[in-house]
Design a protein around this motif. Sequence first.
Motif, PDB file in Angstrom:
ATOM      1  N   LEU A 202       0.915  -1.354   0.080  1.00  0.00           N
ATOM      2  CA  LEU A 202      -0.115  -0.078  -0.012  1.00  0.00           C
ATOM      3  C   LEU A 202       0.961   1.188  -0.095  1.00  0.00           C
ATOM      4  CD1 LEU A 202      -2.999   1.436   0.533  1.00  0.00           C
ATOM      5  CD2 LEU A 202      -2.396   1.093   2.802  1.00  0.00           C
ATOM      6  N   TYR A 203       1.968   1.335   0.977  1.00  0.00           N
ATOM      7  CA  TYR A 203       2.800   2.426   1.041  1.00  0.00           C
ATOM      8  C   TYR A 203       3.649   2.751  -0.204  1.00  0.00           C
ATOM      9  CZ  TYR A 203       0.168   3.574   5.218  1.00  0.00           C
ATOM     10  OH  TYR A 203      -0.931   3.904   6.155  1.00  0.00           O
ATOM     11  N   ALA A 204       4.144   1.540  -0.865  1.00  0.00           N
ATOM     12  CA  ALA A 204       4.952   1.535  -2.056  1.00  0.00           C
ATOM     13  C   ALA A 204       4.042   2.281  -3.123  1.00  0.00           C
ATOM     14  CB  ALA A 204       5.438   0.281  -2.317  1.00  0.00           C
ATOM     15  N   GLY A 205       2.815   1.790  -3.307  1.00  0.00           N
ATOM     16  CA  GLY A 205       1.970   2.436  -4.442  1.00  0.00           C
ATOM     17  C   GLY A 205       1.845   3.812  -3.963  1.00  0.00           C
ATOM     18  N   LEU A 206       1.465   4.309  -2.734  1.00  0.00           N
ATOM     19  CA  LEU A 206       1.187   5.382  -2.325  1.00  0.00           C
ATOM     20  C   LEU A 206       2.458   6.481  -2.603  1.00  0.00           C
ATOM     21  CD1 LEU A 206      -0.925   7.221  -1.172  1.00  0.00           C
ATOM     22  CD2 LEU A 206       0.231   6.922   1.171  1.00  0.00           C
ATOM     23  N   GLY A 207       3.649   5.909  -2.290  1.00  0.00           N
ATOM     24  CA  GLY A 207       4.819   6.590  -2.808  1.00  0.00           C
ATOM     25  C   GLY A 207       4.991   7.020  -4.530  1.00  0.00           C
ATOM     26  N   GLU A 208       4.629   6.102  -4.997  1.00  0.00           N
ATOM     27  CA  GLU A 208       4.586   6.394  -6.546  1.00  0.00           C
ATOM     28  C   GLU A 208       3.524   7.118  -6.988  1.00  0.00           C
ATOM     29  OE1 GLU A 208       4.058   2.540  -8.277  1.00  0.00           O
ATOM     30  OE2 GLU A 208       6.108   1.570  -7.402  1.00  0.00           O
ATOM     31  N   LEU A 209       2.241   7.229  -6.426  1.00  0.00           N
ATOM     32  CA  LEU A 209       1.134   7.972  -6.682  1.00  0.00           C
ATOM     33  C   LEU A 209       1.674   9.604  -6.248  1.00  0.00           C
ATOM     34  CD1 LEU A 209      -1.494   8.471  -7.620  1.00  0.00           C
ATOM     35  CD2 LEU A 209      -2.160   7.953  -5.303  1.00  0.00           C
ATOM     36  N   MET A 210       2.211   9.527  -5.272  1.00  0.00           N
ATOM     37  CA  MET A 210       2.509  10.913  -4.923  1.00  0.00           C
ATOM     38  C   MET A 210       3.548  11.467  -5.607  1.00  0.00           C
ATOM     39  SD  MET A 210      -0.169  11.272  -2.998  1.00  0.00           S
ATOM     40  CE  MET A 210       0.362  13.077  -2.767  1.00  0.00           C
TER      41      MET A 210
ATOM     42  N   ASP B 132       7.555   3.585  11.366  1.00  0.00           N
ATOM     43  CA  ASP B 132       8.803   4.009  10.771  1.00  0.00           C
ATOM     44  C   ASP B 132       9.083   2.945   9.392  1.00  0.00           C
ATOM     45  OD1 ASP B 132       9.091   5.890  12.388  1.00  0.00           O
ATOM     46  OD2 ASP B 132      10.566   4.843  13.801  1.00  0.00           O
ATOM     47  N   GLU B 133       8.779   1.576   9.432  1.00  0.00           N
ATOM     48  CA  GLU B 133       9.122   0.710   8.409  1.00  0.00           C
ATOM     49  C   GLU B 133       8.249   1.212   7.153  1.00  0.00           C
ATOM     50  OE1 GLU B 133       8.471  -3.911   7.332  1.00  0.00           O
ATOM     51  OE2 GLU B 133       8.334  -3.264   9.248  1.00  0.00           O
ATOM     52  N   LEU B 134       6.979   1.459   7.604  1.00  0.00           N
ATOM     53  CA  LEU B 134       6.048   1.877   6.227  1.00  0.00           C
ATOM     54  C   LEU B 134       6.557   2.985   5.632  1.00  0.00           C
ATOM     55  CD1 LEU B 134       2.801   0.691   7.790  1.00  0.00           C
ATOM     56  CD2 LEU B 134       4.072  -0.407   6.137  1.00  0.00           C
ATOM     57  N   LEU B 135       6.867   4.239   6.513  1.00  0.00           N
ATOM     58  CA  LEU B 135       7.215   5.261   6.117  1.00  0.00           C
ATOM     59  C   LEU B 135       8.544   5.161   5.081  1.00  0.00           C
ATOM     60  CD1 LEU B 135       6.970   8.562   5.944  1.00  0.00           C
ATOM     61  CD2 LEU B 135       8.932   8.633   7.653  1.00  0.00           C
ATOM     62  N   GLN B 136       9.515   4.322   5.296  1.00  0.00           N
ATOM     63  CA  GLN B 136      10.842   3.961   4.776  1.00  0.00           C
ATOM     64  C   GLN B 136      10.264   3.374   3.563  1.00  0.00           C
ATOM     65  OE1 GLN B 136      13.506   4.898   5.221  1.00  0.00           O
ATOM     66  NE2 GLN B 136      14.473   3.980   3.456  1.00  0.00           N
ATOM     67  N   VAL B 137       9.236   2.367   3.309  1.00  0.00           N
ATOM     68  CA  VAL B 137       8.943   1.797   2.002  1.00  0.00           C
ATOM     69  C   VAL B 137       8.185   3.072   1.151  1.00  0.00           C
ATOM     70  CG1 VAL B 137       7.122   0.463   0.939  1.00  0.00           C
ATOM     71  CG2 VAL B 137       8.272  -0.433   3.255  1.00  0.00           C
ATOM     72  N   PHE B 138       7.754   4.018   1.679  1.00  0.00           N
ATOM     73  CA  PHE B 138       7.022   5.031   0.991  1.00  0.00           C
ATOM     74  C   PHE B 138       8.067   5.799   0.515  1.00  0.00           C
ATOM     75  CE2 PHE B 138       5.876   9.593   0.447  1.00  0.00           C
ATOM     76  CZ  PHE B 138       4.902   9.637  -0.202  1.00  0.00           C
ATOM     77  N   ILE B 139       9.131   6.196   1.158  1.00  0.00           N
ATOM     78  CA  ILE B 139      10.382   6.793   0.860  1.00  0.00           C
ATOM     79  C   ILE B 139      11.037   6.175  -0.233  1.00  0.00           C
ATOM     80  CG2 ILE B 139      12.532   7.697   1.327  1.00  0.00           C
ATOM     81  CD1 ILE B 139      11.387   8.697   4.057  1.00  0.00           C
TER      82      ILE B 139
END
Length: 303
Positions: free
Chosen positions: A113-121, A241-248
């Motif tokens: 989810l947060y990987a996809g959100l990183g790409e979308l943003m 923090d792990e999910l934020l890192q995935v986003f980044i």
Amino acid sequence: MNELDNTIMTFRQHISAPILSIKRMESEAINTVYRVDTGDGSYIFKRYTSGWPEAGKVPFVEAKLTEYNIPHAELIVYHRDENDYTKSYLIERFLPGKSADLLAMTIDDERALYAGLGELMSRTHTIPLVGYGYLGEGVAGCETFSEFAGWQDVNENLRGVVYSEETLDKLMLKFEETLKPCDALPPTICHIDLAKKNIIIDDENNLTLIDWDCVYALPWVCEISRLKLLLHQRYPRKTADELLQVFIENYTPSHGEIDIYFAHENVLYAWFALMSVNGVVGKPEFEQQQSEFQAALAKLNWG
């Protein structure tokens, strides 16, 4: 006429298809939201109960999202009554799928989810804007981000109640001065509320953000800092923090390197933590969020 009957009457002024069902949806207290199913598809009817969002912002943002091919709900009608905000409303297409907060997710699902959100943003933040802060009809009111970082007009809940006038003025001046390097980053559309309730996932696992009412014109670093705060409020710290890192890891800044975010991470986090405290004065979550803000200040050695 009660609210439901008024909603049906207003909806019928714009959509001629027969109404098959109408159901009030769970939403934050500031707005009232209905799902309306018709013979021509399903819609969302949102009635606003305050002067927020700013005049002109919703149609402007919808036009920009369309121009840059960012997935979003199609806006059908937007009506704002400057004399009576409770008569303001929008109608938009209902998006297929479910909001992420209603889905049972494993930790791997959360990472995806947060990987996809990183790409979308990454795509969303390519949209250029003029000015910083409250967006309105397309031109925000501050010439620099650090000027907006003072947001003196947002402190009505804190000023003289939670913090003395003098303490709050000194604190906001410190934020403004410390965040001046971010003035070099151009403003873009920042959603600022990347909560799972605002992320729709369809049957093919495509992500679409909803509820663009709170958009600000800000540098991209603000989106990440605000997301970090939201994650810390909703997950155990290690998971957040792990999910934020995935986003980044899946986010590509449009202007500058990701290290620009890390250089200002702690100050921006404290700034958003204070904004969050401002919004919950007198509510049950106030003490927890004030504690988070005090911890963020301590990390900066500000207090």
